[in-house]
Design an enzyme around this catalytic site. Structure first.
Site, PDB file in Angstrom:
ATOM      1  N   HIS A  76       0.805  -1.238   0.000  1.00  0.00           N
ATOM      2  CA  HIS A  76       0.000   0.000   0.000  1.00  0.00           C
ATOM      3  C   HIS A  76       0.831   1.279   0.000  1.00  0.00           C
ATOM      4  O   HIS A  76       0.283   2.346  -0.308  1.00  0.00           O
ATOM      5  CB  HIS A  76      -0.927   0.043   1.216  1.00  0.00           C
ATOM      6  CG  HIS A  76      -1.928  -1.064   1.284  1.00  0.00           C
ATOM      7  ND1 HIS A  76      -2.829  -1.319   0.270  1.00  0.00           N
ATOM      8  CD2 HIS A  76      -2.180  -2.002   2.246  1.00  0.00           C
ATOM      9  CE1 HIS A  76      -3.591  -2.353   0.612  1.00  0.00           C
ATOM     10  NE2 HIS A  76      -3.206  -2.787   1.801  1.00  0.00           N
TER      11      HIS A  76
ATOM     12  N   ASP B 158      -3.100 -11.009  -1.538  1.00  0.00           N
ATOM     13  CA  ASP B 158      -3.537 -10.405  -0.269  1.00  0.00           C
ATOM     14  C   ASP B 158      -5.039 -10.074  -0.425  1.00  0.00           C
ATOM     15  O   ASP B 158      -5.489  -9.733  -1.525  1.00  0.00           O
ATOM     16  CB  ASP B 158      -2.720  -9.120  -0.085  1.00  0.00           C
ATOM     17  CG  ASP B 158      -2.826  -8.470   1.275  1.00  0.00           C
ATOM     18  OD1 ASP B 158      -1.816  -8.464   1.986  1.00  0.00           O
ATOM     19  OD2 ASP B 158      -3.910  -7.930   1.585  1.00  0.00           O
TER      20      ASP B 158
ATOM     21  N   HIS C  85      -6.479  -7.515   0.416  1.00  0.00           N
ATOM     22  CA  HIS C  85      -6.606  -6.092   0.080  1.00  0.00           C
ATOM     23  C   HIS C  85      -6.052  -5.816  -1.320  1.00  0.00           C
ATOM     24  O   HIS C  85      -5.162  -6.535  -1.798  1.00  0.00           O
ATOM     25  CB  HIS C  85      -5.849  -5.241   1.109  1.00  0.00           C
ATOM     26  CG  HIS C  85      -6.377  -5.390   2.511  1.00  0.00           C
ATOM     27  ND1 HIS C  85      -5.835  -6.285   3.415  1.00  0.00           N
ATOM     28  CD2 HIS C  85      -7.410  -4.779   3.146  1.00  0.00           C
ATOM     29  CE1 HIS C  85      -6.509  -6.209   4.562  1.00  0.00           C
ATOM     30  NE2 HIS C  85      -7.475  -5.302   4.413  1.00  0.00           N
TER      31      HIS C  85
ATOM     32  N   ASP D 171      -3.803 -12.649   4.649  1.00  0.00           N
ATOM     33  CA  ASP D 171      -5.090 -12.222   5.191  1.00  0.00           C
ATOM     34  C   ASP D 171      -6.248 -12.659   4.297  1.00  0.00           C
ATOM     35  O   ASP D 171      -7.411 -12.392   4.585  1.00  0.00           O
ATOM     36  CB  ASP D 171      -5.121 -10.701   5.422  1.00  0.00           C
ATOM     37  CG  ASP D 171      -4.585  -9.917   4.244  1.00  0.00           C
ATOM     38  OD1 ASP D 171      -4.347 -10.511   3.173  1.00  0.00           O
ATOM     39  OD2 ASP D 171      -4.405  -8.686   4.380  1.00  0.00           O
TER      40      ASP D 171
HETATM   41  F1  V1D Z   1      -8.255  -2.351  13.316  1.00  0.00           F
HETATM   42  C1  V1D Z   1      -7.270  -1.503  13.476  1.00  0.00           C
HETATM   43  C2  V1D Z   1      -6.785  -1.231  14.742  1.00  0.00           C
HETATM   44  C3  V1D Z   1      -5.777  -0.324  14.910  1.00  0.00           C
HETATM   45  C4  V1D Z   1      -5.254   0.290  13.816  1.00  0.00           C
HETATM   46  C5  V1D Z   1      -5.720  -0.015  12.554  1.00  0.00           C
HETATM   47  C6  V1D Z   1      -6.743  -0.914  12.359  1.00  0.00           C
HETATM   48  C7  V1D Z   1      -7.239  -1.222  11.026  1.00  0.00           C
HETATM   49  C8  V1D Z   1      -7.963  -2.294  10.585  1.00  0.00           C
HETATM   50  N1  V1D Z   1      -8.166  -2.149   9.258  1.00  0.00           N
HETATM   51  N2  V1D Z   1      -6.978  -0.474   9.948  1.00  0.00           N
HETATM   52  C9  V1D Z   1      -7.530  -1.040   8.896  1.00  0.00           C
HETATM   53  C10 V1D Z   1      -7.445  -0.528   7.516  1.00  0.00           C
HETATM   54  N3  V1D Z   1      -7.625   0.887   7.519  1.00  0.00           N
HETATM   55  C11 V1D Z   1      -8.827   1.490   7.308  1.00  0.00           C
HETATM   56  C12 V1D Z   1      -8.758   2.945   7.352  1.00  0.00           C
HETATM   57  C13 V1D Z   1      -9.034   3.630   8.595  1.00  0.00           C
HETATM   58  N4  V1D Z   1      -9.654   4.684   7.803  1.00  0.00           N
HETATM   59  C14 V1D Z   1     -10.539   5.552   8.235  1.00  0.00           C
HETATM   60  C15 V1D Z   1      -9.816   3.713   6.743  1.00  0.00           C
HETATM   61  O1  V1D Z   1      -9.830   0.832   7.106  1.00  0.00           O
HETATM   62  C16 V1D Z   1      -6.104  -0.801   6.889  1.00  0.00           C
HETATM   63  C17 V1D Z   1      -5.920  -2.220   6.481  1.00  0.00           C
HETATM   64  C18 V1D Z   1      -4.521  -2.427   5.971  1.00  0.00           C
HETATM   65  C19 V1D Z   1      -4.305  -3.784   5.357  1.00  0.00           C
HETATM   66  C20 V1D Z   1      -2.859  -3.986   5.047  1.00  0.00           C
HETATM   67  C21 V1D Z   1      -2.528  -5.212   4.232  1.00  0.00           C
HETATM   68  O2  V1D Z   1      -3.070  -6.357   4.812  1.00  0.00           O
HETATM   69  O3  V1D Z   1      -3.064  -5.148   2.936  1.00  0.00           O
HETATM   70  C22 V1D Z   1      -1.023  -5.362   4.154  1.00  0.00           C
HETATM   71  N5  V1D Z   1      -0.408  -5.825   3.144  1.00  0.00           N
HETATM   72  O4  V1D Z   1       0.923  -5.815   3.376  1.00  0.00           O
HETATM   73  C23 V1D Z   1       1.134  -5.370   4.582  1.00  0.00           C
HETATM   74  C24 V1D Z   1      -0.095  -5.060   5.098  1.00  0.00           C
HETATM   75 CA    CA Z   2      -4.708  -8.400  -3.400  1.00  0.00          CA
END
Ligand code: V1D
Ligand code: CA
Length: 549
Positions: free
Chosen positions: A256, A291, A293, A380
């Site tokens: 990302h 992934d 995502h 994931d």
């Molecule tokens: F649940 C959480 C608790 C603490 C901090 C962050 C999170 C969390 C969960 N899901 N953050 C997310 C995703 N972010 C959002 C944003 C918050 N905004 C308002 C929207 O939904 C981010 C998910 C990232 C996934 C990363 C990955 O799995 O794709 C990855 N790939 O390589 C490394 C990581």
């Molecule tokens: Ca993917």
């Protein structure tokens, strides 16, 4: 020699920094922070190595890279019906065993077995990168990203004795100037400077770089980035220099991260850096992302070029992060049709996923003929992931890895997401086995983290009883649209498709021609090659207490 950060930053290529203030989702594609794609190093004559045995070495290496073994030919015939025959007819109508004339069709040359015996799997053909320090960082108490999963995966690999079948390297820590090959120098410098103790001094700048809840500032953040990015860069360089056929960096895959900002737990986009490195030696690189995502950072970096084809399978809808990756996003300008998105709904199972994956990837490889493949294996997408919503078993996930390996094209494999850490460790250990053609016994051998794998202490975990919201007709419509877009490439091959250099243009590794940083890397790498048994004694990974990490 120690150099200050500013001297590294000053050397990095300065790329235009576009205004950040545009809302991200509304940015016109022409303003995306794409990578500057390097020129192919194809203008040199044949091998420059002075070693008397170089011819044989070169032959053997080229045999792998450009002339697959007879067993590979069989696989290709299985997965790409008609391709091999067509290639043979086009490049060698007489059918005999001979070197390719310069006039032979370059497009097909990479599939014609000509030189040497079938390549046997050798220990030194698989390079595995790991640094025990990478698992020691901590994103914070409620954060789902647990780098400790990397230690767990590594110790599973060791417990199955897979290290005996491959070369294990500790990666170099990527220099700031290497990170700035894609990222903006000011962002790299900021990551270098910021610490949990000083972040209050930079409160105004944190949002600019998207540092905060998803991407917190934690102790040793920059070193963490240097290690995982160093691993992917080393992996790409070893593939370029043909010192391995497959390179694995489970710490990498942070898909990302953008040119000037962190995103979705990713700070430095090691995949973009690795692909840029591969593009120095390969006309076309295929990026595949399983992934859950969308691989938005990699797609965005190469959205306007046909030198990289990106293919991401991901959950799409309900604003699932990062809410990009529509089937209609296919690339633009030179890059039109070179971005492929497979948007999926909750609950996809092994049979639907692997069938779709194999059909699409076989057609992509047949059409695009990549010189190297980068496979992001985010775990994931497994059932029971804390953030994911798919229903894949480890076997289903690993089936995709097995399928990609069978093409016998230089392959860089990384990790990615994965938030149920015992399953992440299981998955990447099984996939290390797949890449080594080694099936792992279901019972997990004793290891430092054995308690995480209870109560059964097995590799296999039962599937979930979950609805698959991807109907047959939905999956079929996805497949039809992707195939249609791929046909557009087949019918109008770009200039790029004809630019594949014949194998004898591909330079061999020549130490004198490496730049200073690369020479330092090589030297450091050579010092860092580990003995088979070294990790048993000297490893300083996290110990038994997880402490919630
Ligand atoms: F649940 C959480 C608790 C603490 C901090 C962050 C999170 C969390 C969960 N899901 N953050 C997310 C995703 N972010 C959002 C944003 C918050 N905004 C308002 C929207 O939904 C981010 C998910 C990232 C996934 C990363 C990955 O799995 O794709 C990855 N790939 O390589 C490394 C990581
Ligand atoms: Ca993917």
């Amino acid at each position: 020699m120690t150099r200050s950060y500013s001297s590294y930053a000053a050397q990095g290529p300065s790329q235009p920094i576009l205004p950040y203030s545009l809302p991200r989702r509304r940015q016109p594609r022409s303003h995306l922070h794409r990578a500057v794609v390097p020129r192919l190093r194809s203008d040199r004559a044949a091998s420059t190595s002075s070693s008397s045995s170089s011819l044989e070495i070169c032959r053997r290496r080229r045999c792998f890279r450009f002339f697959p073994s007879s067993s590979t030919a069989a696989v290709l015939q299985e997965v790409l019906p008609g391709l091999l025959e067509a290639g043979r007819r086009r490049s060698n109508p007489g059918g005999g065993r001979r070197a390719l004339p310069a006039s032979a069709s370059r497009r097909w040359s990479s599939f014609v077995p000509i030189l040497g015996p079938p390549l046997m799997l050798e220990k030194d053909r698989i390079a595995y990168f790991y640094d025990g320090d990478v698992g020691n960082v901590y994103f914070g108490p409620n954060h789902p990203m647990k780098p400790h999963r990397l230690c767990m995966a590594h110790h599973l690999v060791l417990s199955y004795e897979l290290h005996k079948k491959m070369e294990i390297y500790r990666p170099h820590k990527a220099y700031p100037t290497e990170l700035a090959q894609f990222h903006s120098a000011d962002y790299v410098e900021f990551l270098h400077r910021i610490t949990p103790d000083t972040q209050h001094l930079y409160a105004n700048e944190l949002p600019r770089y998207n540092l905060g809840e998803d991407c917190p500032v934690f102790d040793n953040l920059f070193e963490f980035c240097q290690i995982y990015a160093g691993g992917t860069l080393d992996a790409a360089r070893r593939l370029n220099h043909k010192t391995c056929d497959i390179a694995i960096n489970w710490a990498g895959g942070l898909h990302h991260a953008k040119k000037g900002e962190a995103s979705g737990f990713c700070y430095i986009n090691d995949l973009v850096l690795g692909i840029l490195e591969l593009l120095k030696y390969h006309a076309r690189v295929l990026y595949i992302d399983i992934d859950v995502h969308h691989g938005d950072g990699v797609e965005e970096a190469f959205y306007f070029t046909d030198r990289v084809m990106t293919v991401s399978f991901h959950k799409y809808g309900d604003l699932f992060f990062p809410a990009t990756g529509d089937i209609k996003d296919i690339g633009e300008r030179e890059g039109k049709y070179y971005a492929i998105n497979i948007p999926l709904k909750d609950g996809i199972d092994d049979s639907s996923f692997t069938r779709l994956f194999k059909t699409i990837i076989a057609k992509v490889v047949e059409t695009y003929l990549p010189g190297a493949i980068v496979l992001q294996c985010g775990a994931d997408s497994l059932a029971r992931d804390r953030l994911g919503c798919f229903n894949l078993s480890i076997e289903g996930h690993a089936e995709c890895v097995k399928f990609v390996k069978k093409f016998n094209i230089p392959l860089l494999v990384t990790g990615g997401g994965g938030y149920t850490k015992e399953n992440v460790a299981r998955c990447w250990a099984v996939e290390t086995g797949v890449l080594l053609d080694t099936e792992l016994p279901n019972e997990i051998p004793d290891n430092e983290y054995i308690e995480y794998f209870g109560p059964d202490y097995t590799l296999k975990v039962p599937n979930l009883n979950m609805d698959n919201l991807n109907s047959k007709s939905y999956l079929s419509s996805i497949k039809v649209q992707v195939m249609e877009n791929l046909r557009a490439i087949q019918h109008a091959p770009s200039v790029q498709m004809q630019e594949v250099p014949p194998d004898f243009y591909i330079p061999d590794f020549d130490e004198d021609e490496l730049d200073l940083d690369e020479r330092i890397d090589q030297h450091t790498q050579d010092k860092q090659i580990h003995r088979d048994d070294e990790y048993y004694e000297g490893d300083n990974d996290n110990d038994h207490e997880d402490g919630g990490r």
